[in-house]
Design an enzyme around this catalytic site. Structure first.
Site, short mmCIF file in Angstrom:
data_model
loop_
_atom_site.label_atom_id
_atom_site.label_comp_id
_atom_site.label_asym_id
_atom_site.label_seq_id
_atom_site.Cartn_x
_atom_site.Cartn_y
_atom_site.Cartn_z
N ASP A 78 0.63 -1.18 -0.19
CA ASP A 78 0.10 -0.05 0.10
C ASP A 78 0.73 1.26 0.07
OD1 ASP A 78 0.68 -0.75 2.63
OD2 ASP A 78 -0.69 0.85 3.37
N GLU A 138 0.20 -1.31 5.72
CA GLU A 138 1.42 -0.63 6.41
C GLU A 138 1.17 0.77 6.69
OE1 GLU A 138 5.38 0.99 7.62
OE2 GLU A 138 3.97 1.73 6.05
#
Ligand SMILES: [Zn+2]
Length: 376
Positions: A78, A138
């Protein structure tokens, strides 16, 4: 494919944390399968109902036990959001020896370098199991890595966690904790304050004491960090309803970043002790503490073979990071974990983030040598 081509493909897939990461995972899964890796998806739904997937790809050798990974390369899929005005956020653009794009630095450069390093290796020579680990979410609290650690898909001996560190191995990091604190009072007309109790005055008394707690924390030092102690911050405060009403409620956030060796609830307990003390002085003092986040600190010992190897390969001494990473989740799986990758964290998360091409290429070479050193 060159590392730049792979990075361009990764950047072209929009994988901001608010979206499902299914598309980038499918891409990575296909790349890993083409290399003969055994892949396994670990899907879950996030709080908005979007599908989030962690992917574990193992290159299992006949000699080694499948569940024991010698080296794991970990990258989060991400990215943080991007400004819609940044028209080339998803189009990798080169200028002045730098590659620009959302995620180009944090952390798709590390993922591209990992794939390129593996593609340049004769995988038939592997004697120990190699893992590629691609995680979700994350950027919004290392949520994917925490899920994966709970699922315990493997035990690992060593893990390199990709993050922009300008190719300096980072062997320790502070924890990150957050609490939301609500202090209650009793509303009254401000002309007759004796009829109420100000939540804002009460919160102010507590915050004064929290500032003293912050001073006391300086006496526990961990020399590897700057600053070398646990820090805390009251970053937001909000309370009251009007200038002429005695405030009925006051809320504030308390954030603290713990040095390794200090439990994440250490500060919380010190603050609770201050609350208890204030309640003795003012039996009406009502305070609710909601511990919203407790990310542990991490430390891999300075004499870990992985730390030594990356210090020699990068020609840089190991350091520490002040930002949250997925390293604690890899340590939970048994690994010595080091945070390492191309690009500078100071340009991550901003419009125009970039990775220098020479660092990207050096990362490919260092990861290739890391795999050969640990798994051949
Ligand atoms: Zn990152």
């Amino acid at each position: 494919m060159t590392v730049e081509q792979t990075l361009a493909e990764l950047v072209s897939i929009d994988s901001v944390s608010a979206l499902s990461n299914a598309e980038i995972i499918s891409y990575l899964e296909a790349r890993c399968e083409a290399l003969g890796f055994t892949v396994k998806r670990f899907p879950h739904l996030d709080e908005t109902g979007a599908e989030k997937i962690n992917l574990v790809a193992l290159q299992i050798t006949s000699q080694a036990e499948a569940a024991t990974v010698e080296l794991a390369l970990v990258g989060h899929t991400d990215t943080v959001p991007y400004d819609p005005a940044w028209s080339e956020a998803l189009k990798l653009t080169e200028s002045d020896g730098k590659l620009y794009g959302r995620g180009a630095c944090d952390t798709k450069a590390f993922i591209a370098a990992s794939l390129t390093a593996i593609e340049s290796i004769d995988l038939k020579k592997l004697k120990q199991t190699l893992a590629l680990v691609f995680t979700a979410d994350e950027e919004i609290g290392c949520l994917g890595a925490k899920c994966l650690a709970d699922a315990r898909p493997f035990n690992a001996r060593y893990a390199i966690v990709g993050e922009p560190t300008s190719l300096q191995p980072m062997r320790a990091g502070k924890g990150y904790c957050l609490a939301e604190i609500t202090v209650r009072g009793r509303e009254a007309h401000s002309a007759y304050p004796q009829l109420g109790a100000s939540a804002i005055f009460r919160a102010a008394r507590l915050i004064n004491r929290i500032e003293e707690v912050a001073k006391d924390l300086k006496s526990h030092a961990h020399a590897s960090f700057d600053p070398p102690f646990t820090t805390l911050n009251v970053g937001l405060i909000e309370g009251g309803t009007a200038k002429n009403i005695v405030a009925g409620e006051c809320r504030f956030t308390l954030e603290w970043r713990t040095i390794p060796g200090q439990e994440s609830d250490y500060v919380l307990n010190l603050v609770k002790r201050e609350v208890d003390d204030l309640q003795k002085l003012d039996p009406d003092f009502v305070c609710r503490i909601h511990a919203a986040r407790t990310d542990e600190s991490f430390e891999t010992r300075a004499d870990s073979p992985l730390v030594h190897f990356l210090e020699e390969s990068s020609n840089k001494p190991s350091g520490t990071v002040a930002f949250g990473t997925e390293a604690p989740s890899m340590i939970a799986l048994g690994a010595d974990a080091v945070v390492f990758g191309p690009g500078d964290i100071r340009v991550a998360h901003r419009t125009g983030e970039f990775v220098p091409i020479d660092e990207l290429n050096r990362c490919v070479a260092i990861l290739r040598r890391s795999i050969e050193h640990h798994c051949f």
